[in-house]
Write a protein that holds these residues in place. Structure first.
Motif, PDB file in Angstrom:
ATOM      1  N   ALA A   1       0.831  -1.211   0.000  1.00  0.00           N
ATOM      2  CA  ALA A   1       0.000   0.000   0.000  1.00  0.00           C
ATOM      3  C   ALA A   1       0.860   1.253   0.000  1.00  0.00           C
ATOM      4  O   ALA A   1       0.582   2.210  -0.718  1.00  0.00           O
ATOM      5  CB  ALA A   1      -0.916  -0.009   1.216  1.00  0.00           C
ATOM      6  N   LEU A   2       1.931   1.236   0.790  1.00  0.00           N
ATOM      7  CA  LEU A   2       2.790   2.421   0.896  1.00  0.00           C
ATOM      8  C   LEU A   2       3.345   2.820  -0.464  1.00  0.00           C
ATOM      9  O   LEU A   2       3.477   3.991  -0.775  1.00  0.00           O
ATOM     10  CB  LEU A   2       3.946   2.146   1.849  1.00  0.00           C
ATOM     11  CG  LEU A   2       3.614   2.234   3.331  1.00  0.00           C
ATOM     12  CD1 LEU A   2       4.839   1.909   4.160  1.00  0.00           C
ATOM     13  CD2 LEU A   2       3.113   3.631   3.677  1.00  0.00           C
ATOM     14  N   LEU A   3       3.673   1.821  -1.275  1.00  0.00           N
ATOM     15  CA  LEU A   3       4.253   2.130  -2.585  1.00  0.00           C
ATOM     16  C   LEU A   3       3.181   2.398  -3.628  1.00  0.00           C
ATOM     17  O   LEU A   3       3.403   3.114  -4.596  1.00  0.00           O
ATOM     18  CB  LEU A   3       5.128   0.968  -3.042  1.00  0.00           C
ATOM     19  CG  LEU A   3       6.299   0.663  -2.109  1.00  0.00           C
ATOM     20  CD1 LEU A   3       6.900  -0.687  -2.422  1.00  0.00           C
ATOM     21  CD2 LEU A   3       7.351   1.756  -2.242  1.00  0.00           C
ATOM     22  N   TRP A   4       2.013   1.780  -3.426  1.00  0.00           N
ATOM     23  CA  TRP A   4       0.967   1.846  -4.459  1.00  0.00           C
ATOM     24  C   TRP A   4       0.417   3.254  -4.630  1.00  0.00           C
ATOM     25  O   TRP A   4       0.202   3.721  -5.735  1.00  0.00           O
ATOM     26  CB  TRP A   4      -0.164   0.882  -4.095  1.00  0.00           C
ATOM     27  CG  TRP A   4      -0.915   0.372  -5.269  1.00  0.00           C
ATOM     28  CD1 TRP A   4      -1.866   1.014  -5.976  1.00  0.00           C
ATOM     29  CD2 TRP A   4      -0.739  -0.896  -5.890  1.00  0.00           C
ATOM     30  NE1 TRP A   4      -2.308   0.233  -6.986  1.00  0.00           N
ATOM     31  CE2 TRP A   4      -1.641  -0.949  -6.967  1.00  0.00           C
ATOM     32  CE3 TRP A   4       0.071  -2.006  -5.650  1.00  0.00           C
ATOM     33  CZ2 TRP A   4      -1.756  -2.061  -7.803  1.00  0.00           C
ATOM     34  CZ3 TRP A   4      -0.049  -3.107  -6.473  1.00  0.00           C
ATOM     35  CH2 TRP A   4      -0.936  -3.126  -7.529  1.00  0.00           C
TER      36      TRP A   4
ATOM     37  N   PHE B   1      -9.531   2.561  -4.443  1.00  0.00           N
ATOM     38  CA  PHE B   1     -10.453   1.828  -3.595  1.00  0.00           C
ATOM     39  C   PHE B   1     -10.127   0.346  -3.513  1.00  0.00           C
ATOM     40  O   PHE B   1     -10.054  -0.218  -2.436  1.00  0.00           O
ATOM     41  CB  PHE B   1     -11.893   2.002  -4.089  1.00  0.00           C
ATOM     42  CG  PHE B   1     -12.506   3.260  -3.608  1.00  0.00           C
ATOM     43  CD1 PHE B   1     -13.202   3.287  -2.422  1.00  0.00           C
ATOM     44  CD2 PHE B   1     -12.353   4.434  -4.324  1.00  0.00           C
ATOM     45  CE1 PHE B   1     -13.751   4.461  -1.953  1.00  0.00           C
ATOM     46  CE2 PHE B   1     -12.898   5.606  -3.864  1.00  0.00           C
ATOM     47  CZ  PHE B   1     -13.600   5.624  -2.680  1.00  0.00           C
ATOM     48  N   GLU B   2      -9.969  -0.282  -4.679  1.00  0.00           N
ATOM     49  CA  GLU B   2      -9.866  -1.741  -4.687  1.00  0.00           C
ATOM     50  C   GLU B   2      -8.490  -2.213  -4.264  1.00  0.00           C
ATOM     51  O   GLU B   2      -8.331  -3.344  -3.828  1.00  0.00           O
ATOM     52  CB  GLU B   2     -10.194  -2.302  -6.063  1.00  0.00           C
ATOM     53  CG  GLU B   2     -11.556  -1.922  -6.601  1.00  0.00           C
ATOM     54  CD  GLU B   2     -12.686  -2.495  -5.778  1.00  0.00           C
ATOM     55  OE1 GLU B   2     -12.536  -3.618  -5.258  1.00  0.00           O
ATOM     56  OE2 GLU B   2     -13.713  -1.817  -5.645  1.00  0.00           O
ATOM     57  N   VAL B   3      -7.480  -1.374  -4.457  1.00  0.00           N
ATOM     58  CA  VAL B   3      -6.144  -1.832  -4.088  1.00  0.00           C
ATOM     59  C   VAL B   3      -5.631  -1.091  -2.852  1.00  0.00           C
ATOM     60  O   VAL B   3      -5.420  -1.700  -1.813  1.00  0.00           O
ATOM     61  CB  VAL B   3      -5.156  -1.676  -5.257  1.00  0.00           C
ATOM     62  CG1 VAL B   3      -3.826  -2.299  -4.879  1.00  0.00           C
ATOM     63  CG2 VAL B   3      -5.705  -2.341  -6.493  1.00  0.00           C
ATOM     64  N   TRP B   4      -5.494   0.216  -2.957  1.00  0.00           N
ATOM     65  CA  TRP B   4      -4.827   0.917  -1.859  1.00  0.00           C
ATOM     66  C   TRP B   4      -5.602   0.802  -0.545  1.00  0.00           C
ATOM     67  O   TRP B   4      -5.089   0.330   0.459  1.00  0.00           O
ATOM     68  CB  TRP B   4      -4.629   2.398  -2.233  1.00  0.00           C
ATOM     69  CG  TRP B   4      -3.691   3.074  -1.310  1.00  0.00           C
ATOM     70  CD1 TRP B   4      -2.421   2.666  -1.008  1.00  0.00           C
ATOM     71  CD2 TRP B   4      -3.930   4.245  -0.537  1.00  0.00           C
ATOM     72  NE1 TRP B   4      -1.856   3.534  -0.111  1.00  0.00           N
ATOM     73  CE2 TRP B   4      -2.750   4.511   0.195  1.00  0.00           C
ATOM     74  CE3 TRP B   4      -5.012   5.098  -0.409  1.00  0.00           C
ATOM     75  CZ2 TRP B   4      -2.636   5.598   1.055  1.00  0.00           C
ATOM     76  CZ3 TRP B   4      -4.883   6.186   0.445  1.00  0.00           C
ATOM     77  CH2 TRP B   4      -3.726   6.434   1.169  1.00  0.00           C
ATOM     78  N   PHE B   5      -6.860   1.235  -0.578  1.00  0.00           N
ATOM     79  CA  PHE B   5      -7.668   1.162   0.637  1.00  0.00           C
ATOM     80  C   PHE B   5      -7.855  -0.276   1.092  1.00  0.00           C
ATOM     81  O   PHE B   5      -7.858  -0.566   2.283  1.00  0.00           O
ATOM     82  CB  PHE B   5      -9.026   1.827   0.414  1.00  0.00           C
ATOM     83  CG  PHE B   5      -8.982   3.322   0.557  1.00  0.00           C
ATOM     84  CD1 PHE B   5      -8.049   3.919   1.370  1.00  0.00           C
ATOM     85  CD2 PHE B   5      -9.886   4.126  -0.110  1.00  0.00           C
ATOM     86  CE1 PHE B   5      -8.009   5.302   1.523  1.00  0.00           C
ATOM     87  CE2 PHE B   5      -9.862   5.504   0.031  1.00  0.00           C
ATOM     88  CZ  PHE B   5      -8.920   6.088   0.854  1.00  0.00           C
TER      89      PHE B   5
END
Lengths: 460, 310
Positions: free
Chosen positions: A156-159, A193-197
């Motif tokens: 998430a930090l990199l995304w 929404f679908e990846v980071w969160f």
């Protein structure tokens, strides 16, 4: 203590966001409400509320939880807390600038990227400040074995910086042509929404549930499998079925979206198997209840998203309240509940003080759960009915609009409940803050184990 | 074990893959579209907007109109009309052909049917039916057209004549497709309502033009000022029940005028190669060559890449 700063300001944005959301929600059935002021017109208040909730609350609070988890799981103290607080201050400043920009009519016109360029650059800069120190903390960890949550957090930090900067570059800085904008925008929103969160929220879910019931996660491998599935399939599906683009683009989106069933089932199975023997704890532990409702909301929202993406369903649900229902389920059902659970779990451990009022926590849980249900269900049902009527040219458009009004009224009520519930959390937090400061100061006089953290804590 | 670099590499690949698939590949395919020439003349499509309309688009963006209005027409499929253009000399042959493609009619009715041209023989049929009719009508000297008609809720509501495609949005910057239909679609609003005065009244108070509308009033785009000895030419002609007190008048600001210019500019949908639609005046000479071929060759526009109708 940097975490406490992020939590408190996130909650303030949540309250601001919900108040703005409430105004926009009332405007949908009472168009005359506050219509004299240009900066309170629906088309400005609505995006302002969404941005406050997404960037002000969700992102900020989840970053707070992420920082705490990274430090905790790595068995190190948070590196660079001072810089993180500075980043946090800039982050809040950027959001304030962004909201003012939207309300004064300087929105960029792209969904979830409405904040004007100055605000979004500052947002990116402050994210970089926070993210770098989070990565340094991750790198300095003393526990080398990685827990599942850390995988999700690192990704998430990199995304976020990748997808956010790409979208900004291609939409605001040097815009692409025509419908490509819709594709880039859709891609970004979907990634957000679908990846980071999802990564951030699920990291919390996979940490808190096993921790509270005192049992390891049912299957580490299932969680990692879901991780890779999410990473590879989660990021494709931003183009809706009937978008005015060549069909292969939307078909690709739909196909990958259907593949999301796999991580969804894997995550659901994992949580279910971990929890199944310990359902009794659900009755007593409030944190677990919050996280559990959050996890269920996540699974539901993903499923509804997959169903809504299918061509035959999208024919009905596109351009209706159905879309809003999913967004609200993700924001308030999944993220809102996981964050609340996280705050209730983390804050007492940070401040070494108990929550002043458990009654308020219970009250928050009931109102928030009911609020989410009242917000989402009417929009879901109303949206499908609206879509069916929209597709039937015999039904005059005005009566389609009128048929949604009772549902919108119920959503307004749901939003009001959410506001009340989250105010309870804010009150509880404001009560614990002075206590926390005295705690810290007390510790300073006795011994000085963490002078840096204390200095920051004092500033709060 | 330290999985840090592995996770880093893995998610980089995942993100890069989706980035390539959903952003770069479409960008390469249609990220650099050009204006096209449509119709027999030299109409360039889409046309660039006038300065005032372009400023109006800014007002549209600033006030977030696209949170309630979409700018995209959808269609669920296509139907075909078979239109007789010229009956030719072989009347008997044509009548028997007409009887074949319209089994329900009598010879008399068939004779009447072909008396005047152009005359629709079949309306709203599927492609196989149109193809079969084309074969039956393949009589020397008989000229007919097969016209493709888009169908779907949006089209039948009058929101547009065909599906919106990428070409339509060539100059949109920012592109505001919208994702909610709290209000009607605006793709062709300028054609549906051509009167600037009505648009202004609607913006000032939607209740005056559409009773029961849930659109908020945009009074802040108007100015209330003391009327001079003669009313300003721009002043709104308010109906009696909404009139302001005597001696005052409501005048649209530059922003309101620009917004209306933008709305009025939303009036064209032309037939494109990838999005055919019936063209209004049918020109018989264009259909001259169609009588040998199947429905694949359309006179309105070629539609080789059109998906097969349902």
């Amino acid at each position: 203590m940097a975490v406490m700063f992020l939590f408190s300001s996130a909650l303030i944005w949540l309250v601001i966001g919900i108040v703005l959301g409430l105004i926009s929600s009332i405007k949908l059935h009472g168009p005359g409400f506050l219509s004299q002021l240009s900066w309170l017109t629906y088309g400005r208040v609505y995006p302002a509320s969404q941005n406050a909730v997404v960037y002000g609350f969700s992102a900020q609070a989840l970053l707070g939880i992420a920082l705490w988890l990274i430090a905790r799981l790595g068995r190190v103290s948070l590196q660079g807390p001072g810089m993180i607080v500075v980043g946090g201050v800039f982050w809040n400043f950027a959001i304030a600038m962004g909201l003012v920009g939207i309300l004064t009519g300087n929105s960029t016109g792209y969904e979830w990227l409405e904040m004007p360029r100055s605000a979004s650059s500052l947002l990116f800069f402050s994210y970089a400040l926070i993210g770098v120190w989070a990565l340094i903390t991750f790198h300095m960890r003393r526990e080398r074995q990685l827990y599942v949550s850390q995988w999700y957090l690192l990704a998430a930090l990199l995304w976020f910086p990748w997808s956010y900067s790409t979208a900004q570059l291609l939409l605001v800085v040097s815009p692409v042509q025509g419908v490509m904008q819709a594709i880039v925008n859709g891609w970004f929103v979907h990634n957000l929404f679908e990846v980071w969160f999802s990564f951030l929220g699920l990291a919390g879910v996979f940490y808190f549930i096993p921790k509270i019931i005192g049992q390891p996660l049912h299957s580490r491998y299932l969680a990692l499998f879901a991780f890779w599935m999410l990473a590879f399939f989660g990021s494709w599906g931003g183009v809706y079925a009937d978008a005015p683009v060549p069909k292969w683009v939307s078909s690709l989106s739909i196909a990958t979206r259907v593949m999301m069933l796999i991580p969804m089932l894997a995550i659901g199975l994992n949580i279910q198997s971990t929890l199944s023997a310990h359902c009794a704890i659900l009755k007593t532990n409030m944190v677990l209840r919050f996280v559990w409702v959050g996890a269920i909301s996540y699974l539901l929202a993903t499923l509804l998203g997959i169903v809504g993406a299918l061509r035959s369903v999208s024919e009905v649900t596109l351009f209706t309240l159905y879309t809003n229902a999913i967004t609200n389920l993700q924001l308030y059902g999944f993220l809102g509940m996981v964050v609340a659970g996280g705050i209730y779990y983390i804050v007492p451990r940070l401040t070494e003080c108990d929550w002043p009022s458990t009654g308020l926590i219970r009250f928050h849980f009931s109102t928030a759960t009911l609020g989410v249900a009242l917000l989402v269900l009417p929009q879901l049902i109303g949206g499908v009915l609206q879509g069916i009527k929209l597709n039937d040219p015999q039904v005059p458009f005005l009566s389609v609009v009128k048929s949604t009004i009772p549902f919108l009224g119920m959503s307004t009520l749901g939003e009001l409940l959410l506001l009340v519930g989250n105010l309870a959390l804010l009150v509880n937090l404001l009560k614990i803050l002075p206590a926390c400061c005295t705690c810290c100061l007390g510790r300073v006089s006795n011994s000085t184990p963490q002078p840096k953290a204390v200095a920051v804590g004092g500033r709060i | 074990m330290n999985h840090g670099p592995l996770i880093f590499l893995g998610i980089f690949l995942a993100l890069a893959a989706s980035w390539y698939g959903t952003v770069v590949a479409p960008l390469l395919q249609f990220g650099h579209q050009q204006q096209v020439t449509v119709g027999a003349g030299s109409t360039r499509y889409p046309a660039a907007r006038s300065g005032q309309a372009q400023r109006g688009k800014d007002v549209y963006r600033a006030n977030g109109c696209f949170y309630c209005h979409t700018s995209q027409v959808r269609q669920s499929g296509v139907k075909f009309d078979v239109v007789l253009v010229s009956a030719g000399t072989n009347k008997a042959g044509l009548i028997s052909a007409a009887l074949l493609i319209k089994p329900g009619i009598t010879a008399d009715e068939a004779r009447k049917l072909i008396e005047q041209t152009p005359k629709p023989l079949l309306q709203g049929v599927t492609r196989p039916e149109a193809d079969a009719a084309a074969k039956t009508l393949a009589i020397p000297d008989v000229k007919f057209e097969i016209i493709l008609v888009p169908v779907g809720g949006d089209v039948e509501r009058g929101w547009g004549s065909r599906v919106s495609v990428a070409q339509d949005y060539l100059y949109e910057q920012p592109l505001m497709l919208g994702n909610q239909r709290i209000g009607p679609d605006l793709t062709t609003i300028g054609a549906r309502q051509r009167s600037a005065a009505s648009h202004l009244l609607h913006l000032y108070n939607p209740q005056m033009t559409v009773k029961g509308s849930t659109m908020p009033p945009y009074r802040f785009l108007f100015e209330k000022r003391k009327a001079g000895p003669r009313p300003s030419p721009d002043a709104l002609q308010l109906p009696a029940e909404y009139a302001v007190e005597k001696g005052f008048e409501i005048v649209p600001t530059e922003k309101a005028q620009a917004l209306v210019a933008y709305l009025l500019s939303l009036d064209t949908q032309l037939a494109l190669f990838e999005a055919p639609m019936p063209t209004a005046p049918k020109q018989p000479e264009l259909g001259a060559s169609t009588n040998q071929t199947s429905a694949a060759a359309f006179t309105n526009t070629a539609a080789a890449n059109q998906p097969a109708p349902k």
